[in-house]
Design an enzyme around this catalytic site. Structure first.
Site, mmCIF file in Angstrom:
data_model
loop_
_atom_site.group_PDB
_atom_site.id
_atom_site.type_symbol
_atom_site.label_atom_id
_atom_site.label_comp_id
_atom_site.label_asym_id
_atom_site.label_seq_id
_atom_site.Cartn_x
_atom_site.Cartn_y
_atom_site.Cartn_z
ATOM 1 N N LYS A 59 1.054 -46.897 22.064
ATOM 2 C CA LYS A 59 -0.276 -46.391 20.927
ATOM 3 C C LYS A 59 -0.516 -47.932 20.133
ATOM 4 C CE LYS A 59 0.209 -43.520 17.783
ATOM 5 N NZ LYS A 59 0.622 -42.488 17.005
ATOM 6 N N LEU A 61 -0.990 -50.474 21.687
ATOM 7 C CA LEU A 61 -1.983 -51.321 22.479
ATOM 8 C C LEU A 61 -3.220 -50.816 22.134
ATOM 9 C CD1 LEU A 61 0.120 -51.163 25.784
ATOM 10 C CD2 LEU A 61 0.056 -52.896 24.125
ATOM 11 N N LYS A 71 1.006 -38.111 26.188
ATOM 12 C CA LYS A 71 1.276 -37.802 27.720
ATOM 13 C C LYS A 71 2.224 -38.673 28.084
ATOM 14 C CE LYS A 71 -2.719 -35.606 29.273
ATOM 15 N NZ LYS A 71 -3.053 -35.054 27.980
ATOM 16 N N VAL A 102 -15.624 -38.093 51.084
ATOM 17 C CA VAL A 102 -16.833 -38.284 52.186
ATOM 18 C C VAL A 102 -17.861 -39.411 51.590
ATOM 19 C CG1 VAL A 102 -18.094 -37.449 53.704
ATOM 20 C CG2 VAL A 102 -16.113 -36.096 53.257
ATOM 21 N N ARG A 182 -12.405 -61.607 45.157
ATOM 22 C CA ARG A 182 -11.359 -61.771 44.134
ATOM 23 C C ARG A 182 -10.101 -61.922 44.678
ATOM 24 N NH1 ARG A 182 -13.491 -56.739 42.661
ATOM 25 N NH2 ARG A 182 -11.590 -55.523 42.636
ATOM 26 N N ASP A 189 -14.467 -51.997 51.170
ATOM 27 C CA ASP A 189 -15.391 -52.101 52.003
ATOM 28 C C ASP A 189 -15.858 -53.650 51.889
ATOM 29 O OD1 ASP A 189 -16.613 -52.604 49.384
ATOM 30 O OD2 ASP A 189 -18.075 -51.054 49.427
ATOM 31 N N ASP A 191 -18.927 -56.156 50.760
ATOM 32 C CA ASP A 191 -19.865 -56.497 49.913
ATOM 33 C C ASP A 191 -20.670 -57.518 50.139
ATOM 34 O OD1 ASP A 191 -19.480 -53.710 48.141
ATOM 35 O OD2 ASP A 191 -17.493 -55.135 47.712
ATOM 36 N N ASP A 252 -22.113 -53.084 53.120
ATOM 37 C CA ASP A 252 -23.129 -53.065 52.095
ATOM 38 C C ASP A 252 -23.711 -54.413 52.211
ATOM 39 O OD1 ASP A 252 -22.939 -50.341 51.024
ATOM 40 O OD2 ASP A 252 -21.591 -51.078 49.256
HETATM 41 N N1 DCP Z 1 -19.601 -52.889 40.296
HETATM 42 C C1 DCP Z 1 -19.833 -52.703 38.958
HETATM 43 N N2 DCP Z 1 -20.336 -51.373 38.619
HETATM 44 C C2 DCP Z 1 -20.321 -50.421 39.345
HETATM 45 C C3 DCP Z 1 -20.285 -50.579 40.531
HETATM 46 C C4 DCP Z 1 -20.077 -51.817 41.354
HETATM 47 O O1 DCP Z 1 -19.543 -53.600 38.264
HETATM 48 N N3 DCP Z 1 -20.403 -49.237 38.819
HETATM 49 C C5 DCP Z 1 -19.417 -54.269 40.938
HETATM 50 C C6 DCP Z 1 -17.884 -54.626 40.598
HETATM 51 C C7 DCP Z 1 -17.344 -54.469 41.979
HETATM 52 C C8 DCP Z 1 -18.448 -54.823 42.804
HETATM 53 O O2 DCP Z 1 -19.582 -54.354 42.388
HETATM 54 O O3 DCP Z 1 -16.125 -54.979 42.025
HETATM 55 C C9 DCP Z 1 -18.227 -53.990 44.222
HETATM 56 O O4 DCP Z 1 -18.118 -52.719 43.938
HETATM 57 P P1 DCP Z 1 -17.218 -51.981 45.028
HETATM 58 O O5 DCP Z 1 -17.132 -50.428 44.603
HETATM 59 O O6 DCP Z 1 -17.187 -52.348 46.413
HETATM 60 O O7 DCP Z 1 -15.582 -52.330 44.483
HETATM 61 P P2 DCP Z 1 -14.616 -53.459 44.984
HETATM 62 O O8 DCP Z 1 -14.948 -54.309 45.927
HETATM 63 O O9 DCP Z 1 -13.984 -54.239 43.542
HETATM 64 O O10 DCP Z 1 -13.349 -52.747 45.389
HETATM 65 P P3 DCP Z 1 -13.093 -52.084 46.820
HETATM 66 O O11 DCP Z 1 -11.918 -53.058 47.668
HETATM 67 O O12 DCP Z 1 -12.514 -50.772 46.783
HETATM 68 O O13 DCP Z 1 -14.461 -52.105 47.755
HETATM 69 MG MG MG Z 2 -16.148 -53.669 47.811
HETATM 70 MN MN MN Z 3 -19.216 -51.646 47.858
#
Ligand code: DCP
Ligand code: MG
Ligand code: MN
Length: 304
Positions: A59, A61, A71, A102, A182, A189, A191, A252
């Protein structure tokens, strides 16, 4: 999986149940405030260097309040949470969670399918008449899309996309963002952000722009990388790609004006929580940061 559940995190078991509760709030209760509260708490605990040994300690934090502290105490005392136990035994919520996995099926669609008695992936395969094209493809590759993509495979896909596009026009610029940028070893996926020197804010000639992404997708299909289209607009493609001998992968692509490119790269690199923190930081300094621009407060950013 997520950074919060990594073995090196001394609080990973807390993070796991908090993430599970957050998914429940998002997909079943559809309570976005609780979803955010649990996610925030998981992220704070994931960054805490030592094992938390009581709710009271937690708490202290930022982002952890009375309810989450309770919890943590319950979990420490019993090794489980009654709330999660109840959730697990709730078949309907299980089915909603399953169907939401899905691609293209969100919590509301999953709810309506479950209300129609569709509880499993096999049930869903018998009711494709209820699904959009995106959802049908999501179902077709359900197992493939659940698999994480190894970094080395994204590196190969990146090479293919860059080779094909630079060959088409050397003024294209391509950056794979998301978890890959990162530095993660596995991603959910791919991007992909693309820009072109001619694609400059409001000056872009409409016709040129509306064909650009469609042409890009066409050449990526021709070289047999892109295999499916989930949706395709002027600036956003959602689809699937595959290297020979590998699973189908979610791809994407976003086409971004040149003057917005670096803010877009920043935004789509994430993470989500990092973006929130960075926007708050900009705000404190009198700036507005979004996926289009960084500007002094009061001046709008999007131009096209
Ligand atoms: N993003 C964001 N807010 C959202 C959706 C996306 O800031 N509502 C940004 C941050 C995410 C990036 O877009 O890092 C890409 O979205 P992804 O859903 O593909 O997420 P990641 O690439 O980070 O993770 P993964 O490995 O699951 O694709
Ligand atoms: Mg992604
Ligand atoms: Mn994505």
């Amino acid at each position: 999986r997520k950074a919060t559940s990594s073995e090196s995190n001394p609080n990973h078991d807390f993070c796991e149940f908090l993430e599970e509760l957050s998914e429940y709030e998002k997909n079943v209760s559809r309570n976005i405030h609780k979803y955010n509260a649990y996610r925030k708490a998981a992220s704070v605990l994931a960054q805490h260097p030592t094992r938390i040994t009581s709710g009271d300690e937690a708490k202290k934090l930022k982002g952890i309040g009375e309810k989450i502290a309770k919890k943590i105490d319950e979990y420490l005392a019993t090794g489980k949470l009654r709330k999660l136990e109840n959730i697990h035994s709730d078949a309907k919520s299980m089915a909603i969670n399953l169907l939401s996995r899905v691609s293209g099926i969100g919590p509301a669609k999953a709810q309506s399918l479950v209300d129609d008695g569709i509880m499993t992936i096999d049930d869903l395969k018998k009711h494709t008449d209820k699904l959009t094209h995106h959802q049908i493809i999501g179902l077709k590759y359900f197992e493939d899309f659940e698999e994480k993509i190894p970094r080395s495979e994204i590196e190969q896909i990146e090479q293919v996309i860059k080779k094909v596009l630079y060959n088409l026009d050397s003024e294209y610029e391509v950056t794979i963002c998301g978890s890959y940028r990162r530095g993660r070893q596995e991603s959910g996926d791919i991007d992909t952000l693309i820009t072109h020197r001619d694609l400059y804010g409001c000056r872009i000639d409409k016709k040129h722009k509306s064909n650009m992404l469609k042409n890009i997708v066409k050449v990526l299909e021709k070289c047999e990388l892109v295999k499916e289209t989930l949706s395709l607009g002027e600036t956003k493609f959602m689809g699937a790609c595959q290297l020979k001998g590998h699973p189908m992968r979610r791809l994407d692509i976003r086409l971004i004006p040149h003057d917005q490119y670096y803010c877009a790269v920043l935004y789509f690199t994430g993470s989500n929580i990092f973006n929130q923190n960075m926007r708050a930081h900009a705000q404190e300094h009198g700036f507005t940061l979004n996926e289009y621009s960084l500007r002094p407060v009061g001046i709008t950013g999007k131009r096209n």
